[in-house]
Motif scaffolding. Structure first.
Motif, short mmCIF file in Angstrom:
data_model
loop_
_atom_site.label_atom_id
_atom_site.label_comp_id
_atom_site.label_asym_id
_atom_site.label_seq_id
_atom_site.Cartn_x
_atom_site.Cartn_y
_atom_site.Cartn_z
N PHE A 11 0.84 -1.19 0.00
CA PHE A 11 0.00 0.00 0.00
C PHE A 11 0.88 1.24 0.00
N ARG A 12 0.71 2.07 -1.02
CA ARG A 12 1.44 3.33 -1.11
C ARG A 12 0.57 4.41 -0.47
N TYR A 13 0.76 4.58 0.85
CA TYR A 13 -0.03 5.55 1.60
C TYR A 13 0.36 6.97 1.21
N GLN A 14 -0.66 7.83 1.11
CA GLN A 14 -0.42 9.26 0.99
C GLN A 14 -0.19 9.82 2.40
N ASN A 15 -0.43 11.10 2.65
CA ASN A 15 -0.15 11.71 3.96
C ASN A 15 -1.25 11.34 4.95
N VAL A 16 -0.92 10.42 5.87
CA VAL A 16 -1.90 9.91 6.81
C VAL A 16 -1.99 10.84 8.02
N TYR A 17 -3.22 11.13 8.47
CA TYR A 17 -3.40 12.01 9.62
C TYR A 17 -4.63 11.58 10.40
N GLY A 18 -4.78 12.14 11.61
CA GLY A 18 -5.97 11.88 12.41
C GLY A 18 -5.66 11.84 13.88
N ILE A 61 2.80 17.33 8.86
CA ILE A 61 2.60 18.78 8.78
C ILE A 61 1.42 19.25 9.63
N LEU A 62 0.36 18.45 9.72
CA LEU A 62 -0.79 18.84 10.52
C LEU A 62 -0.43 18.93 12.00
N SER A 63 0.36 17.98 12.47
CA SER A 63 0.81 18.01 13.86
C SER A 63 1.75 19.18 14.12
N ILE A 64 2.68 19.39 13.20
CA ILE A 64 3.65 20.49 13.36
C ILE A 64 2.94 21.83 13.42
N PHE A 65 2.02 22.07 12.48
CA PHE A 65 1.28 23.34 12.48
C PHE A 65 0.41 23.46 13.73
N SER A 66 -0.21 22.36 14.15
CA SER A 66 -1.07 22.41 15.33
C SER A 66 -0.30 22.81 16.57
N GLY A 122 3.67 28.24 -0.54
CA GLY A 122 2.44 27.77 0.09
C GLY A 122 1.50 27.03 -0.83
N LYS A 123 1.85 26.94 -2.10
CA LYS A 123 0.96 26.29 -3.06
C LYS A 123 1.32 24.82 -3.28
N GLU A 124 2.41 24.36 -2.64
CA GLU A 124 2.74 22.94 -2.74
C GLU A 124 1.62 22.12 -2.10
N SER A 125 1.32 20.95 -2.65
CA SER A 125 0.12 20.24 -2.20
C SER A 125 0.39 18.76 -1.93
N ARG A 126 -0.50 18.19 -1.10
CA ARG A 126 -0.45 16.78 -0.74
C ARG A 126 -1.87 16.22 -0.68
N ASP A 127 -1.96 14.92 -0.68
CA ASP A 127 -3.21 14.18 -0.55
C ASP A 127 -3.28 13.69 0.90
N PHE A 128 -4.17 14.29 1.70
CA PHE A 128 -4.27 13.95 3.12
C PHE A 128 -5.36 12.90 3.32
N VAL A 129 -4.97 11.74 3.85
CA VAL A 129 -5.91 10.63 4.01
C VAL A 129 -6.10 10.32 5.49
N PHE A 130 -7.35 10.21 5.92
CA PHE A 130 -7.69 10.05 7.33
C PHE A 130 -7.37 8.63 7.81
N ILE A 131 -6.95 8.53 9.06
CA ILE A 131 -6.50 7.26 9.62
C ILE A 131 -7.54 6.15 9.49
N ASP A 132 -8.82 6.45 9.67
CA ASP A 132 -9.85 5.41 9.58
C ASP A 132 -9.89 4.80 8.18
N ASP A 133 -9.69 5.63 7.16
CA ASP A 133 -9.69 5.12 5.79
C ASP A 133 -8.45 4.27 5.53
N VAL A 134 -7.31 4.66 6.10
CA VAL A 134 -6.09 3.88 5.94
C VAL A 134 -6.24 2.50 6.58
#
Length: 377
Positions: free
Chosen positions: A213-220, A232-237, A252-264
């Motif tokens: 599985f090639r995970y994108q940016n996992v968060y939650g 990045i979400l933790s760092i900014f928080s 600031g226009k660089e982008s990522r695909d943020f995927v929620f932990i439940d979906d992962v």
């Protein structure tokens, strides 16, 4: 497959996955070194992630770089979910031996044992990463699909952050599918590429079904809020809750695909349980690109704390510009559909963060390390 070994099972993804599998009736063994960078200085007593699984799994405090620990962990297991890894693009560029030893050599030890000793393993699910794509997939107005080279330091110093092709033509960003070119731009990405390839190559020769599985940016909820090297979400928080301004890299226009932990977790369990996954590689994400400036502003709104946001034009060597997932394959073969998209996910994540103690903002420490190595410009 009733007995499941999860390496890195005390981590963010691993602990959530372990609890869900326990609910489904699996018996879980976890092999984890309880890294202080993730779990803090006294992990066995203070790590929320470890405490969430402590009395529910068979826990082995060990490391994937130890053959002895692997032999112990593999006993009577039917499947392995291999999550243990050193993570973080920037840190990997100067902790090269450590990342290589854990991510590549650790995996090699596992496969060497399985190839040369009797075992009951039927399937291995490995956590790969979107980082192996490097810069993603693009469309050139005349040439069609192209995979541009890594960005040059000279161009970025001049403020030119977007990707162009050899003729300086601006390119259209496309979702990255599993057949896209593999050309990682960091040591972390290289180690994940090697980890994935060695598992997908060796397992079929020894009668074990591999899935990657090639995970994108996992968060939650539950992710580390004290690790300044990744997330990045933790760092900014942590910056916002310390009333510190946010320093945005590039424009600031660089982008990522943020995927929620439940979906992962859901996708990973589908890979474990479905035969259709055997021998296959899948992207796991939402299929939506979110830029960094939007991330910062969404978190500021969610916390109700006004802090300055500064576009610095500074950058880290090894970072990519954009990447988001094409999910066609995982939808077709496994029936996976992401359920939590960024707006809802941010609300769930920030609500959890507000219940946690405010952590020390250590980002400057990590950036100073990179600056000394010539990797932060």
């Amino acid at each position: 497959m009733k007995n499941i070994l999860i390496t890195g099972g005390a981590g963010f993804i691993g602990s959530n996955l372990a609890l869900k599998l326990i609910d489904k009736g699996y018996r879980i063994t976890v092999l984890d070194n309880l890294s202080k960078q993730i779990h803090g200085d006294d992990p066995e007593n203070t790590s929320p992630l470890f405490k969430s699984i402590k009395d529910k799994v068979s826990f082995i405090h060990g490391t994937v770089t130890s053959r002895k620990d692997w032999v112990k962990a593999l006993e009577n297991q039917h499947a392995i979910i291999h999550l243990a890894a050193e993570t973080g693009t920037g840190q990997s560029m100067y902790c090269i031996e450590k990342y290589t030893e854990v991510n590549i050599q650790g995996t090699a030890i596992m496969l060497d044992i399985l190839a040369n000793t009797k075992n009951s393993i039927e399937k291995i699910v490995v956590a790969s990463s979107r980082s192996i794509y490097g810069e993603g997939k693009y469309k050139h107005p005349e040439l069609g699909i192209v995979y541009p080279d890594h960005r040059k330091e000279k161009d970025m110093l001049e403020g030119n952050f977007e990707l162009t092709y050899g003729d300086n033509q601006i390119l259209e960003l496309l979702p990255t599918d599993e057949t896209s070119k593999i050309h990682p731009s960091s040591v972390y990405g290289i180690t994940k590429q090697n980890q994935e390839q060695i598992i997908m190559t060796v397992c079929p020769t020894i009668g074990i079904a591999p899935v990657a599985f090639r995970y994108q940016n996992v968060y939650g909820p539950g992710q580390s809020l004290s690790n300044p090297y990744t997330g990045i979400l933790s760092i900014f928080s942590t910056q916002i809750r310390n009333n510190n301004g946010i320093q945005i890299f590039e424009d600031g226009k660089e982008s990522r695909d943020f995927v929620f932990i439940d979906d992962v977790v859901k996708a990973t369990i589908l890979g474990l349980e479905k035969d259709e996954a055997n021998g296959e590689i899948f992207n796991v994400g939402t299929g939506v690109a979110i830029n960094v400036l939007e991330v910062a502003n969404s978190l500021i709104t969610a916390y109700g704390i006004s802090v300055p946001v500064t576009i610095t034009s500074r950058f880290r060597l090894g970072d990519i510009r954009h990447n988001f997932a094409d999910l066609s394959k995982i939808k077709k073969l496994l029936g996976f559909e992401p359920k939590v998209f960024f707006k809802e996910g941010i609300q769930k994540f920030s609500a959890w963060v507000l219940q946690q103690e405010i952590q020390e903002d250590k980002l400057s420490v990590s950036l100073d390390e990179m600056k000394k190595k010539g990797l932060f410009k």
